[in-house]
Design an enzyme around this catalytic site. Structure first.
Site, PDB file in Angstrom:
ATOM      1  N   GLU A   1       0.889  -1.174   0.000  1.00  0.00           N
ATOM      2  CA  GLU A   1       0.000   0.000   0.000  1.00  0.00           C
ATOM      3  C   GLU A   1       0.912   1.205   0.000  1.00  0.00           C
ATOM      4  O   GLU A   1       1.561   1.500   1.011  1.00  0.00           O
ATOM      5  CB  GLU A   1      -0.876   0.011   1.264  1.00  0.00           C
ATOM      6  CG  GLU A   1      -1.767  -1.207   1.458  1.00  0.00           C
ATOM      7  CD  GLU A   1      -2.936  -1.243   0.501  1.00  0.00           C
ATOM      8  OE1 GLU A   1      -3.158  -0.257  -0.217  1.00  0.00           O
ATOM      9  OE2 GLU A   1      -3.616  -2.274   0.455  1.00  0.00           O
TER      10      GLU A   1
ATOM     11  N   CYS B   1      -2.488   9.124   2.866  1.00  0.00           N
ATOM     12  CA  CYS B   1      -2.203   8.721   1.487  1.00  0.00           C
ATOM     13  C   CYS B   1      -3.366   9.035   0.552  1.00  0.00           C
ATOM     14  O   CYS B   1      -3.190   9.166  -0.649  1.00  0.00           O
ATOM     15  CB  CYS B   1      -1.878   7.235   1.450  1.00  0.00           C
ATOM     16  SG  CYS B   1      -3.149   6.229   2.230  1.00  0.00           S
TER      17      CYS B   1
HETATM   18  P1  NDP Z   1       8.468   4.889   4.372  1.00  0.00           P
HETATM   19  O1  NDP Z   1       8.369   4.141   3.108  1.00  0.00           O
HETATM   20  O2  NDP Z   1       9.640   5.750   4.601  1.00  0.00           O
HETATM   21  O3  NDP Z   1       8.414   3.891   5.623  1.00  0.00           O
HETATM   22  C1  NDP Z   1       7.383   2.964   5.806  1.00  0.00           C
HETATM   23  C2  NDP Z   1       7.873   1.856   6.723  1.00  0.00           C
HETATM   24  O4  NDP Z   1       8.883   1.123   6.048  1.00  0.00           O
HETATM   25  C3  NDP Z   1       8.513   2.373   8.005  1.00  0.00           C
HETATM   26  O5  NDP Z   1       8.238   1.481   9.059  1.00  0.00           O
HETATM   27  C4  NDP Z   1       9.990   2.348   7.642  1.00  0.00           C
HETATM   28  O6  NDP Z   1      10.799   2.313   8.777  1.00  0.00           O
HETATM   29  C5  NDP Z   1      10.057   1.063   6.848  1.00  0.00           C
HETATM   30  N1  NDP Z   1      11.209   0.925   5.968  1.00  0.00           N
HETATM   31  C6  NDP Z   1      12.048   1.868   5.472  1.00  0.00           C
HETATM   32  N2  NDP Z   1      12.992   1.294   4.688  1.00  0.00           N
HETATM   33  C7  NDP Z   1      12.750  -0.037   4.686  1.00  0.00           C
HETATM   34  C8  NDP Z   1      13.372  -1.166   4.057  1.00  0.00           C
HETATM   35  N3  NDP Z   1      14.439  -1.045   3.265  1.00  0.00           N
HETATM   36  N4  NDP Z   1      12.845  -2.385   4.262  1.00  0.00           N
HETATM   37  C9  NDP Z   1      11.752  -2.542   5.042  1.00  0.00           C
HETATM   38  N5  NDP Z   1      11.125  -1.521   5.674  1.00  0.00           N
HETATM   39  C10 NDP Z   1      11.614  -0.288   5.487  1.00  0.00           C
HETATM   40  O7  NDP Z   1       7.110   5.697   4.496  1.00  0.00           O
HETATM   41  P2  NDP Z   1       6.725   6.776   5.586  1.00  0.00           P
HETATM   42  O8  NDP Z   1       6.827   6.149   6.952  1.00  0.00           O
HETATM   43  O9  NDP Z   1       7.479   8.015   5.293  1.00  0.00           O
HETATM   44  O10 NDP Z   1       5.164   6.962   5.290  1.00  0.00           O
HETATM   45  C11 NDP Z   1       4.665   7.829   4.349  1.00  0.00           C
HETATM   46  C12 NDP Z   1       4.327   7.120   3.065  1.00  0.00           C
HETATM   47  O11 NDP Z   1       3.387   6.090   3.327  1.00  0.00           O
HETATM   48  C13 NDP Z   1       3.664   8.023   2.051  1.00  0.00           C
HETATM   49  O12 NDP Z   1       4.228   7.821   0.786  1.00  0.00           O
HETATM   50  C14 NDP Z   1       2.215   7.582   2.068  1.00  0.00           C
HETATM   51  O13 NDP Z   1       1.528   7.840   0.878  1.00  0.00           O
HETATM   52  C15 NDP Z   1       2.361   6.131   2.347  1.00  0.00           C
HETATM   53  N6  NDP Z   1       1.108   5.591   2.889  1.00  0.00           N
HETATM   54  C16 NDP Z   1       0.337   4.783   2.096  1.00  0.00           C
HETATM   55  C17 NDP Z   1      -0.876   4.316   2.549  1.00  0.00           C
HETATM   56  C18 NDP Z   1      -1.721   3.406   1.692  1.00  0.00           C
HETATM   57  O14 NDP Z   1      -2.590   2.740   2.257  1.00  0.00           O
HETATM   58  N7  NDP Z   1      -1.527   3.339   0.390  1.00  0.00           N
HETATM   59  C19 NDP Z   1      -1.383   4.686   3.872  1.00  0.00           C
HETATM   60  C20 NDP Z   1      -0.490   5.508   4.623  1.00  0.00           C
HETATM   61  C21 NDP Z   1       0.707   5.950   4.131  1.00  0.00           C
HETATM   62  P3  NDP Z   1      11.411   3.675   9.395  1.00  0.00           P
HETATM   63  O15 NDP Z   1      10.364   4.711   9.401  1.00  0.00           O
HETATM   64  O16 NDP Z   1      11.765   3.239  10.737  1.00  0.00           O
HETATM   65  O17 NDP Z   1      12.561   4.024   8.520  1.00  0.00           O
END
Ligand code: NDP
Length: 480
Positions: free
Chosen positions: A247, A281
């Protein structure tokens, strides 16, 4: 200050390396917690815990597992006010939003999936000489990765269906918002859920998140986050043929037709633009308005946006709190600067508000309206994920559809018109997973949730989640 630990095999434990990460309240920049900086060793311990417990957990009936979900919901409900407050402090979002959306949905997600699973019927297909019986079996170990914008809401959206379908879980919340995930672990611990069924690992995404996705014994990854990270997750998981749901981001269009009832809907259109400071999002960040009502819409929209109360997230009357961090604010502000370079005009906002109190260092940003940009500009097509909207004119309906479809994203859209048939026709021409007509974020938990193009892969929600968090097996038995 809260010293948060991992939750592995029914115990709260530090990370193996004993390193910590600081966690801040983004509205005040005050340090509020530390979390473990976990590594692959901690993921391995969680996998070992899952391996010890998965056979007994999967043998329980769905009804027995649904009872656990109900117990979790009841316990979360008792801590409703605490969840709301902690979510506000950890994310900077207004307390009214934490109550009405985050805390409410976190409780509802557990109740909803308990009921749905209890009433799920195995599908049967009869043939002349045999019967096919389709059964849902647990997948095994589920890795759940969640972002910072709706911390417990999105975590519970994955934990509830994963548990009820008989999987063991390793969850990794965003390191920016660990507090309510820890509260969920406390609830689960208090209730005495069998050890090793639910494990929670804190730390950086590129360290323990990556280790989670890479681990060969983790069979399923449900990821919500940005598109860039989603690509890394997909690339890592695909060669191991893990079940995967992504997502991802969005750049959603709000299409306002010439017959839209603006007076009735303006509050909802403003809400769809700026809820959670635009960090949802699904927020509509590109507003497409029919040219015949463009001026009147701008006036009404600007008037409504300018009356929004921005400030203390814990104040009941606040409508806009702080962004998730000053680093993220910098990204948002850079997009506003880019908009000016691209020929845009700031109609409202475009800067940090001036606070002379303990919020002076907080990540606050005014709701921002930008006009005059080409619909193909970077500002109008890339995800900003903040309180910034661009407004564009259209004349023909086909033009609105073309503009709406002109991004790499395809998550959601909203259409505002008094002609529901026309709205439905337009909706079908949009390349998105979801469309709302005369409403926005009006959620029925049974319906499929997810996007197309760079907004993701697969659907979650209702039976789509129950099927994703299970393996479907067909058993064909010949008649006597
Ligand atoms: P990120 O992609 O930066 O992070 C999401 C999660 O992934 C966090 O827990 C992060 O950890 C983790 N992560 C980062 N790098 C890795 C990796 N290499 N492998 C596995 N996990 C990893 O997103 P954000 O937290 O900045 O959230 C915002 C984004 O989420 C926006 O783009 C938004 O549109 C999207 N979103 C989508 C939704 C949907 O349903 N389509 C709903 C809500 C948000 P850490 O933060 O600790 O680095």
């Amino acid at each position: 200050m809260n010293s948060i630990q991992n939750y592995i095999n029914g115990e709260f434990v530090s990370s193996k390396n004993d390193e910590c990460i600081d966690n801040f309240n983004p509205a005040t920049n005050e340090k509020i917690a530390t979390i473990p900086r976990s590594s692959s060793q901690d993921i391995q311990n969680a996998v070992d815990a899952c391996n010890l417990s998965k056979s007994s957990w999967s043998k329980l009936s769905i009804t027995e597992r649904a009872e656990w979900l109900d117990k979790i919901a009841d316990e979360l409900e008792k801590r409703f006010e605490e969840i709301s407050k902690l979510e506000s402090i950890d994310t900077g979002k207004p307390i009214s939003l934490s109550r009405n959306v985050d805390a409410t949905r976190s409780v509802n997600n557990f109740r909803f999936f308990a009921d749905l699973a209890r009433n799920m019927e195995n599908k049967k297909f009869e043939m002349k000489d045999a019967i096919n019986n389709i059964v849902n079996k647990p997948v095994g170990i589920a890795g759940l990765i969640t972002p910072w914008n709706l911390p417990l809401y999105l975590l519970s959206w994955k934990v509830a269906p994963a548990l009820v379908m008989g999987n063991c879980i390793i969850a990794k919340p965003s390191e920016l918002t660990p507090i309510t995930a820890n509260l969920l672990a406390e609830v689960i611990h208090k209730l005495g859920l069998p050890k090793g069924v639910f494990n929670l690992i804190h730390g950086y995404g590129n360290e323990c998140g990556q280790a989670l996705v890479s681990h060969p014994e983790i069979n399923l990854i449900s990821f919500t986050g940005g598109t860039k990270t989603g690509k890394i997750v997909a690339k890592t998981a695909a060669p191991m043929f893990k079940k995967i749901s992504l997502e991802l981001g969005g750049k959603n269009a709000t299409i306002i037709l010439k017959d839209a009832d603006l007076n009735s809907h303006i509050d909802n259109i403003v809400r769809s633009s700026f809820l959670n400071q635009g960090q949802v999002c699904l927020c509509g960040s590109r507003i497409l308005v029919h040219e015949s009502i463009y001026s009147s819409f701008l006036e009404l929209f600007k008037q409504s946006v300018s009356s929004m109360k921005i400030g203390d997230p814990l104040d009941e009357n606040t409508q806009l709190g702080s962004l998730i961090s000053n680093e993220h604010l910098e990204k948002v502000d850079n997009y506003v600067k880019l908009a000016i370079e691209e020929g845009g005009e700031i109609l409202y906002g475009g800067q940090r508000p001036n606070f002379n109190n303990n919020f002076a260092e907080g990540a606050f940003y005014e709701p921002t309206i930008i006009v005059g940009l080409d619909y193909k500009s970077r500002t109008a097509t890339e995800e900003i994920f903040g309180p910034v909207v661009t407004i564009h004119k259209f004349n023909e309906i086909e033009e609105a559809i073309q503009i709406a479809n002109s991004t790499n994203y395809g998550l959601a859209a909203s259409i505002w018109t008094q002609d529901a048939t026309l709205g439905g026709d337009i909706a079908e021409k949009l390349d998105t997973g979801m469309v709302w007509i005369n409403c926005w974020l009006h959620r029925d938990l049974r319906v499929p949730f997810g996007g197309v193009k760079n907004s993701g892969l697969g659907r979650e929600g209702g039976l789509y989640s129950l099927n994703f968090f299970s393996e479907l097996q067909n058993i064909c038995t010949m008649n006597d």
